[in-house]
Design a protein around this motif. Structure first.
Motif, PDB file in Angstrom:
ATOM      1  N   MET A  91     -13.929 -12.176  10.744  1.00  0.00           N
ATOM      2  CA  MET A  91     -13.495 -11.258   9.697  1.00  0.00           C
ATOM      3  C   MET A  91     -14.672 -10.581   8.989  1.00  0.00           C
ATOM      4  O   MET A  91     -15.729 -11.168   8.809  1.00  0.00           O
ATOM      5  N   TYR A  92     -14.443  -9.378   8.594  1.00  0.00           N
ATOM      6  CA  TYR A  92     -15.454  -8.530   7.977  1.00  0.00           C
ATOM      7  C   TYR A  92     -14.863  -8.003   6.674  1.00  0.00           C
ATOM      8  O   TYR A  92     -14.397  -6.873   6.621  1.00  0.00           O
ATOM      9  N   PRO A  93     -14.849  -8.834   5.627  1.00  0.00           N
ATOM     10  CA  PRO A  93     -14.020  -8.475   4.469  1.00  0.00           C
ATOM     11  C   PRO A  93     -14.627  -7.475   3.485  1.00  0.00           C
ATOM     12  O   PRO A  93     -14.350  -7.533   2.298  1.00  0.00           O
ATOM     13  N   LEU A  94     -15.461  -6.558   3.975  1.00  0.00           N
ATOM     14  CA  LEU A  94     -16.086  -5.584   3.088  1.00  0.00           C
ATOM     15  C   LEU A  94     -15.062  -4.694   2.407  1.00  0.00           C
ATOM     16  O   LEU A  94     -14.390  -3.919   3.079  1.00  0.00           O
ATOM     17  N   GLY A  95     -14.961  -4.783   1.095  1.00  0.00           N
ATOM     18  CA  GLY A  95     -14.056  -3.906   0.373  1.00  0.00           C
ATOM     19  C   GLY A  95     -14.580  -2.494   0.320  1.00  0.00           C
ATOM     20  O   GLY A  95     -15.771  -2.277   0.488  1.00  0.00           O
ATOM     21  N   ILE A 238     -10.788  -0.347  -7.269  1.00  0.00           N
ATOM     22  CA  ILE A 238     -10.441  -1.743  -7.564  1.00  0.00           C
ATOM     23  C   ILE A 238      -9.103  -2.091  -6.895  1.00  0.00           C
ATOM     24  O   ILE A 238      -8.487  -3.106  -7.218  1.00  0.00           O
ATOM     25  N   GLY A 239      -8.693  -1.232  -5.968  1.00  0.00           N
ATOM     26  CA  GLY A 239      -7.504  -1.546  -5.178  1.00  0.00           C
ATOM     27  C   GLY A 239      -6.197  -1.361  -5.925  1.00  0.00           C
ATOM     28  O   GLY A 239      -5.175  -1.928  -5.558  1.00  0.00           O
ATOM     29  N   VAL A 240      -6.244  -0.534  -6.972  1.00  0.00           N
ATOM     30  CA  VAL A 240      -5.041  -0.334  -7.783  1.00  0.00           C
ATOM     31  C   VAL A 240      -4.472   1.062  -7.537  1.00  0.00           C
ATOM     32  O   VAL A 240      -5.209   2.052  -7.565  1.00  0.00           O
ATOM     33  N   PHE A 241      -3.170   1.121  -7.289  1.00  0.00           N
ATOM     34  CA  PHE A 241      -2.538   2.422  -7.087  1.00  0.00           C
ATOM     35  C   PHE A 241      -2.361   3.122  -8.424  1.00  0.00           C
ATOM     36  O   PHE A 241      -1.891   2.529  -9.393  1.00  0.00           O
ATOM     37  N   GLU A 242      -2.781   4.387  -8.471  1.00  0.00           N
ATOM     38  CA  GLU A 242      -2.673   5.184  -9.691  1.00  0.00           C
ATOM     39  C   GLU A 242      -1.215   5.632  -9.847  1.00  0.00           C
ATOM     40  O   GLU A 242      -0.795   6.621  -9.252  1.00  0.00           O
ATOM     41  N   SER A 243      -0.458   4.874 -10.644  1.00  0.00           N
ATOM     42  CA  SER A 243       0.985   5.148 -10.718  1.00  0.00           C
ATOM     43  C   SER A 243       1.289   6.431 -11.501  1.00  0.00           C
ATOM     44  O   SER A 243       2.375   6.986 -11.384  1.00  0.00           O
ATOM     45  N   GLN A 244       0.333   6.916 -12.287  1.00  0.00           N
ATOM     46  CA  GLN A 244       0.552   8.147 -13.077  1.00  0.00           C
ATOM     47  C   GLN A 244       0.088   9.384 -12.311  1.00  0.00           C
ATOM     48  O   GLN A 244      -0.118  10.439 -12.932  1.00  0.00           O
ATOM     49  N   ILE A 245      -0.077   9.255 -11.015  1.00  0.00           N
ATOM     50  CA  ILE A 245      -0.726  10.321 -10.247  1.00  0.00           C
ATOM     51  C   ILE A 245      -0.029  11.685 -10.405  1.00  0.00           C
ATOM     52  O   ILE A 245      -0.690  12.714 -10.554  1.00  0.00           O
ATOM     53  N   ALA A 246       1.308  11.700 -10.403  1.00  0.00           N
ATOM     54  CA  ALA A 246       2.016  12.984 -10.501  1.00  0.00           C
ATOM     55  C   ALA A 246       1.747  13.633 -11.860  1.00  0.00           C
ATOM     56  O   ALA A 246       1.532  14.849 -11.960  1.00  0.00           O
ATOM     57  N   LYS A 247       1.715  12.793 -12.891  1.00  0.00           N
ATOM     58  CA  LYS A 247       1.449  13.280 -14.249  1.00  0.00           C
ATOM     59  C   LYS A 247       0.008  13.808 -14.332  1.00  0.00           C
ATOM     60  O   LYS A 247      -0.253  14.848 -14.960  1.00  0.00           O
ATOM     61  N   ILE A 248      -0.916  13.089 -13.684  1.00  0.00           N
ATOM     62  CA  ILE A 248      -2.325  13.514 -13.671  1.00  0.00           C
ATOM     63  C   ILE A 248      -2.449  14.908 -13.043  1.00  0.00           C
ATOM     64  O   ILE A 248      -3.120  15.795 -13.578  1.00  0.00           O
ATOM     65  N   SER A 396      -2.498  -5.533  -6.677  1.00  0.00           N
ATOM     66  CA  SER A 396      -3.502  -5.078  -5.715  1.00  0.00           C
ATOM     67  C   SER A 396      -2.826  -4.353  -4.559  1.00  0.00           C
ATOM     68  O   SER A 396      -1.729  -4.703  -4.163  1.00  0.00           O
ATOM     69  N   MET A 397      -3.533  -3.403  -4.008  1.00  0.00           N
ATOM     70  CA  MET A 397      -3.066  -2.757  -2.783  1.00  0.00           C
ATOM     71  C   MET A 397      -3.804  -3.393  -1.606  1.00  0.00           C
ATOM     72  O   MET A 397      -3.633  -4.550  -1.326  1.00  0.00           O
ATOM     73  N   HIS A 398      -4.682  -2.624  -0.942  1.00  0.00           N
ATOM     74  CA  HIS A 398      -5.327  -3.115   0.274  1.00  0.00           C
ATOM     75  C   HIS A 398      -6.562  -3.953   0.023  1.00  0.00           C
ATOM     76  O   HIS A 398      -7.150  -4.478   0.949  1.00  0.00           O
ATOM     77  N   GLU A 399      -7.032  -4.019  -1.232  1.00  0.00           N
ATOM     78  CA  GLU A 399      -8.218  -4.815  -1.501  1.00  0.00           C
ATOM     79  C   GLU A 399      -8.069  -5.480  -2.861  1.00  0.00           C
ATOM     80  O   GLU A 399      -7.329  -5.025  -3.716  1.00  0.00           O
ATOM     81  N   VAL A 400      -8.782  -6.592  -3.021  1.00  0.00           N
ATOM     82  CA  VAL A 400      -8.710  -7.311  -4.291  1.00  0.00           C
ATOM     83  C   VAL A 400     -10.134  -7.479  -4.817  1.00  0.00           C
ATOM     84  O   VAL A 400     -11.057  -7.751  -4.053  1.00  0.00           O
ATOM     85  N   VAL A 401     -10.283  -7.268  -6.114  1.00  0.00           N
ATOM     86  CA  VAL A 401     -11.609  -7.367  -6.720  1.00  0.00           C
ATOM     87  C   VAL A 401     -11.631  -8.494  -7.746  1.00  0.00           C
ATOM     88  O   VAL A 401     -10.942  -8.432  -8.761  1.00  0.00           O
ATOM     89  N   PHE A 402     -12.404  -9.536  -7.432  1.00  0.00           N
ATOM     90  CA  PHE A 402     -12.620 -10.631  -8.376  1.00  0.00           C
ATOM     91  C   PHE A 402     -13.964 -10.384  -9.065  1.00  0.00           C
ATOM     92  O   PHE A 402     -14.711  -9.481  -8.683  1.00  0.00           O
ATOM     93  N   SER A 403     -14.270 -11.233 -10.059  1.00  0.00           N
ATOM     94  CA  SER A 403     -15.620 -11.185 -10.618  1.00  0.00           C
ATOM     95  C   SER A 403     -16.201 -12.597 -10.594  1.00  0.00           C
ATOM     96  O   SER A 403     -15.462 -13.574 -10.458  1.00  0.00           O
ATOM     97  N   ASP A 404     -17.527 -12.674 -10.745  1.00  0.00           N
ATOM     98  CA  ASP A 404     -18.189 -13.983 -10.670  1.00  0.00           C
ATOM     99  C   ASP A 404     -18.306 -14.648 -12.044  1.00  0.00           C
ATOM    100  O   ASP A 404     -19.099 -15.572 -12.228  1.00  0.00           O
TER     101      ASP A 404
END
Ligand SMILES: *Cc1c(COP(=O)(O)O)cnc(C)c1O
Length: 504
Positions: A91-95, A238-248, A396-404
């Motif tokens: 696996m090559y999990p590069l976000g 950050i893998g988040v879908f912009e739900s306000q896209i139509a308004k934007i 999350s959509m296709h990727e997940v972003v954690f922090s250390d």
């Protein structure tokens, strides 16, 4: 770095892999005079003296190349290939980069002689086959994105951005004012501000809200008659879908500004949602991400730009046209075009791979691909969120972003965890990006991975979290299983040693 199904963990450390048992580093020095990897029969025709043909360029002495037998050379290169990590190994999990597996059928098709050897100077009338491939790919991508027109010329994502913003600029110019600035969210890929700047725009930063999306109030305040466009990645980095896209899109359009979408993250949208349907005016795709052929290492890329009909006149030349009799040809006479952005028509090998990928999957397969990619990322998120900090709780959509954050409290940073992952047989995830997440661990498994592989990855990440608590030094000094460990990354980038030189 071959992965096995043994329980991952420090007990695999120090295990000598079979190919490491020899005096491998010295293979070039194994050279001994007169050794040959081949043997030719004695010359039975008159010898030709090339020096008269080549003049001064004729080499007088033989190059100082190592002299080895065939098997020594084969072993050398085969061994070298095992020192590197590859998607074919695990696996090559590069976000952000969508390093998915490139199915072998794509490679097979791209090497079919008639396609691979179609010369770009071949007249259109003799190139109808490859033109059909290009046309069909264009139509598929237009359908997938919900746009009206497309160019396949750009050779990378960043190149696509450049082309797309040139279209934006040309359109505004045709309206009487190229405008002054481009808005870019703080979560954007670094190429976005670079693109806007290179196209002559001022970059204005747009702050994200607590969910990692666009702050609509800030947007409304910042868009004005001098705003050429907003460059938005959706789903964001950050893998988040912009739900306000139509308004934007509505807010931008009300001021005559355009919505540019960085489509590098289309792996979360294909078959599910179409940018053309949610207000995007122009966007690029990364064929070398979403449509297989993982990039990296400088391989060929392709960053097609799709746009709405009002931007079509500005597309780079030439544009593929179909005449009444069904024949396809390149049209060069496009007075409003921004001009060429690349030699010939783009990276055709990439077009063939992308089309093979699209056709092999079909509409249902592509949709399934998207669903699996999102499911895999969420599976990892669910299995790791008790141990790693999740700064944005939005789905999350296709990727997940954690922090250390939790590990840093014990002195271990995201880069250390990433390096320790190498010991467990995985390529590191993306480290320290996106910048809005301090100490980011950005993970994108893609649809390519099986449940078994995901579970191994999760087990490795859980085991490392435990090591951070119990034996942090082990993590901070990783990797322990590679031939070289902590390299000076700055020196490696600035002063790479890429050539073997003979010692006299
Ligand atoms: C990869 C990527 C790019 C740039 O694509 P290249 O082909 O590497 O030039 C731009 N934006 C995002 C969000 C990306 O992930």
């Amino acid at each position: 770095m071959t992965q096995t199904n043994e329980p991952a963990g420090p007990k695999t450390l120090g295990k000598v892999r079979p190919h490491q048992t020899q005096n491998e580093a010295l293979v070039f020095e194994k050279s001994s005079p007169g050794k040959r990897a081949y043997k030719l029969p004695p010359l039975d025709v008159p010898a030709v003296d090339f020096s008269s043909l080549l003049g001064d360029t004729h080499r007088k002495t033989a190059p100082l190349l190592p002299e080895l037998s065939e098997i020594e050379i084969i072993r050398h290169f085969t061994r070298l290939s095992t020192w590197n990590y590859a998607i074919d190994l695990g696996m090559y999990p590069l976000g952000s980069c969508t390093m998915k597996y490139n199915p072998r059928v794509n490679e097979f098709v791209s090497r079919i002689e008639g396609l691979a050897e179609a010369h770009p100077y071949r007249p259109d009338s003799l190139a109808q086959g490859i033109l059909e491939v290009i046309d069909l790919l264009q139509r598929c991508l237009i359908e997938i994105t919900g746009m009206d027109a497309i160019t396949l010329q750009p050779a990378a994502g960043a190149h696509g951005e450049f082309t797309g913003i040139l279209l934006v600029r040309a359109w505004h110019e045709s309206q009487g004012n190229p405008r002054r600035k481009v808005l870019i969210p703080d979560s954007a890929h670094g190429t976005n501000p670079a693109t806007a700047a290179i196209c002559g725009y001022q970059v204005e930063n747009l702050k994200s809200n607590a969910e990692g999306g666009i702050d609509l109030e800030a947007l409304t305040r910042q868009v004005d008659e001098e705003t050429a466009a907003l460059m938005l990645t959706n789903p964001s980095t950050i893998g988040v879908f912009e739900s306000q896209i139509a308004k934007i899109a509505e807010i931008l359009h009300a001021k005559g500004a355009l919505l540019y979408m960085d489509g590098a993250n289309m792996n979360a949208l294909v078959g599910k949602a179409r940018p053309g349907d949610f207000g995007v005016d122009v966007m690029h795709l990364n064929l070398h991400k979403t449509f297989s052929t993982p990039h990296g290492g400088g391989g060929p890329g392709s960053g097609p730009v799709a746009c709405k009909a009002f931007l079509e006149p500005f597309l780079p030349t030439p544009v593929l046209i179909q005449s009444q009799d069904g024949a396809k040809h390149w049209e060069y006479d496009r007075p409003q075009s921004v001009g060429r952005v690349r030699a010939f028509y783009g990276n055709t090998g990439m077009f063939i791979r992308a089309l093979a990928y699209i056709l092999a999957n079909g509409p249902d397969g592509l949709r399934q691909t998207t669903e699996d990619a999102v499911l895999n990322a969420n599976y990892i998120r669910h299995k790791l969120e008790d141990l790693y900090e999740l700064p944005y709780k939005t789905g999350s959509m296709h990727e997940v972003v954690f922090s250390d954050k939790r590990q840093v409290a014990l002195g271990v940073k995201t880069g250390d965890i990433a390096k320790r992952l190498i010991d467990y047989g995985f390529h590191p995830y993306t480290v320290s990006f996106p910048m809005i997440v301090h100490g980011a661990l950005m993970i994108e498994p893609t649809e390519s991975e099986s449940l078994e592989e995901l579970d191994l990855f999760i087990a490795a990440m859980r085991s490392i979290a435990k090591e951070v608590e119990e034996t942090p030094e082990l993590v901070k000094t990783a990797p322990h299983s590679t031939r070289v460990s902590r390299l000076d990354e700055v020196q490696a980038a600035r002063k790479p040693i890429l050539r073997w030189k003979p010692t006299e």
